[in-house]
Design a protein around this motif. Structure first.
Motif, PDB file in Angstrom:
ATOM      1  N   ARG A  69      28.553  34.860  35.863  1.00 52.53           N
ATOM      2  CA  ARG A  69      29.360  34.264  34.799  1.00 52.53           C
ATOM      3  C   ARG A  69      30.148  35.331  34.045  1.00 52.53           C
ATOM      4  N   HIS A  70      29.497  36.454  33.782  1.00 51.89           N
ATOM      5  CA  HIS A  70      30.192  37.524  33.068  1.00 51.89           C
ATOM      6  C   HIS A  70      31.329  38.075  33.924  1.00 51.89           C
ATOM      7  N   GLY A  71      31.074  38.264  35.204  1.00 54.49           N
ATOM      8  CA  GLY A  71      32.127  38.726  36.105  1.00 54.49           C
ATOM      9  C   GLY A  71      33.299  37.756  36.152  1.00 54.49           C
ATOM     10  N   ARG A  72      33.018  36.461  36.153  1.00 53.60           N
ATOM     11  CA  ARG A  72      34.077  35.456  36.148  1.00 53.60           C
ATOM     12  C   ARG A  72      34.882  35.537  34.849  1.00 53.60           C
ATOM     13  N   LYS A  73      34.203  35.763  33.732  1.00 54.05           N
ATOM     14  CA  LYS A  73      34.908  35.910  32.453  1.00 54.05           C
ATOM     15  C   LYS A  73      35.823  37.131  32.467  1.00 54.05           C
ATOM     16  N   LEU A  74      35.457  38.126  33.249  1.00 51.26           N
ATOM     17  CA  LEU A  74      36.285  39.329  33.386  1.00 51.26           C
ATOM     18  C   LEU A  74      37.400  39.126  34.407  1.00 51.26           C
ATOM     19  N   GLY A  75      37.498  37.917  34.963  1.00 52.62           N
ATOM     20  CA  GLY A  75      38.580  37.582  35.878  1.00 52.62           C
ATOM     21  C   GLY A  75      38.317  37.927  37.331  1.00 52.62           C
ATOM     22  N   MET A  76      37.095  38.212  37.665  1.00 53.98           N
ATOM     23  CA  MET A  76      36.786  38.587  39.041  1.00 53.98           C
ATOM     24  C   MET A  76      36.671  37.347  39.915  1.00 53.98           C
ATOM     25  N   SER A  77      37.170  37.485  41.139  1.00 50.03           N
ATOM     26  CA  SER A  77      37.091  36.390  42.100  1.00 50.03           C
ATOM     27  C   SER A  77      35.667  36.319  42.665  1.00 50.03           C
ATOM     28  N   LEU A  78      35.391  35.225  43.362  1.00 52.07           N
ATOM     29  CA  LEU A  78      34.080  35.094  43.999  1.00 52.07           C
ATOM     30  C   LEU A  78      33.896  36.174  45.063  1.00 52.07           C
ATOM     31  N   GLY A  79      34.951  36.508  45.777  1.00 55.00           N
ATOM     32  CA  GLY A  79      34.870  37.572  46.775  1.00 55.00           C
ATOM     33  C   GLY A  79      34.537  38.923  46.150  1.00 55.00           C
ATOM     34  N   GLU A  80      35.173  39.204  45.038  1.00 51.90           N
ATOM     35  CA  GLU A  80      34.885  40.461  44.332  1.00 51.90           C
ATOM     36  C   GLU A  80      33.449  40.478  43.830  1.00 51.90           C
ATOM     37  N   LEU A  81      32.994  39.337  43.343  1.00 46.98           N
ATOM     38  CA  LEU A  81      31.611  39.262  42.875  1.00 46.98           C
ATOM     39  C   LEU A  81      30.624  39.430  44.025  1.00 46.98           C
ATOM     40  N   ARG A  82      30.965  38.914  45.204  1.00 39.10           N
ATOM     41  CA  ARG A  82      30.101  39.115  46.373  1.00 39.10           C
ATOM     42  C   ARG A  82      29.926  40.607  46.651  1.00 39.10           C
ATOM     43  N   VAL A  83      31.036  41.343  46.573  1.00 38.81           N
ATOM     44  CA  VAL A  83      30.975  42.791  46.809  1.00 38.81           C
ATOM     45  C   VAL A  83      30.076  43.443  45.770  1.00 38.81           C
ATOM     46  N   LEU A  84      30.301  43.116  44.505  1.00 34.61           N
ATOM     47  CA  LEU A  84      29.485  43.713  43.442  1.00 34.61           C
ATOM     48  C   LEU A  84      28.004  43.366  43.618  1.00 34.61           C
TER      49      LEU A  84
END
Length: 146
Positions: free
Chosen positions: A51-66
């Motif tokens: 959720r925090h990553g999404r608030k920072l504008g990150m895509s689901l793909g970017e979140l998968r990497v993280l």
């Protein structure tokens, strides 16, 4: 905890939680004898990270990497740094776009300093003029045969 409690504690809709499970961002929870999903604190922490990553504008793909880097002991974190640098660049570009948008809106706003009839409103006239010019640009010209 059941999905309703996880949703409440994370301020996330239950549909979103199920979506994250389906997208393999959240691991599948255990099931109770009556087949209810049973989540633990690790699910909550991971969901809050997402959720925090999404608030920072990150895509689901970017979140998968993280999350992959976070979940494994991969060598170095250069890709994490690159991902965040790209996100900063995207935000900078978006800020420039928003500043240009604000400038355009302020310019249009100046077209109507004193309220009057809608048919004579400078804002509406300018918006119509701009829309007409966009229509002309997007309409392909047909070559006439000789």
């Amino acid at each position: 905890m059941r999905i309703g409690e996880l949703a409440k504690r994370s301020d996330t809709a239950t549909e979103t939680i199920r979506f994250y499970e389906k997208e393999n961002l959240l691991p599948a929870p255990a099931r109770s004898p009556n087949n209810y999903r049973v989540y633990d604190e690790a699910h909550l922490e991971r969901l809050l990270f997402i959720r925090h990553g999404r608030k920072l504008g990150m895509s689901l793909g970017e979140l998968r990497v993280l999350l992959r880097y976070r979940d494994t002991d991969l060598e170095g974190c250069e890709q994490v740094n690159q991902l965040l640098d790209q996100q900063v660049e995207q935000v900078s570009q978006r800020i420039e776009e928003l500043i240009a948008l604000k400038t355009e809106l302020l310019d249009i706003r100046q077209r109507c300093r004193t309220p009057g009839k809608a048919t004579q409103c400078g804002i509406l006239c300018e918006l119509s003029r701009q829309a007409a010019s966009l229509a002309q640009v997007s309409t392909p010209t047909v070559a006439q045969s000789e």
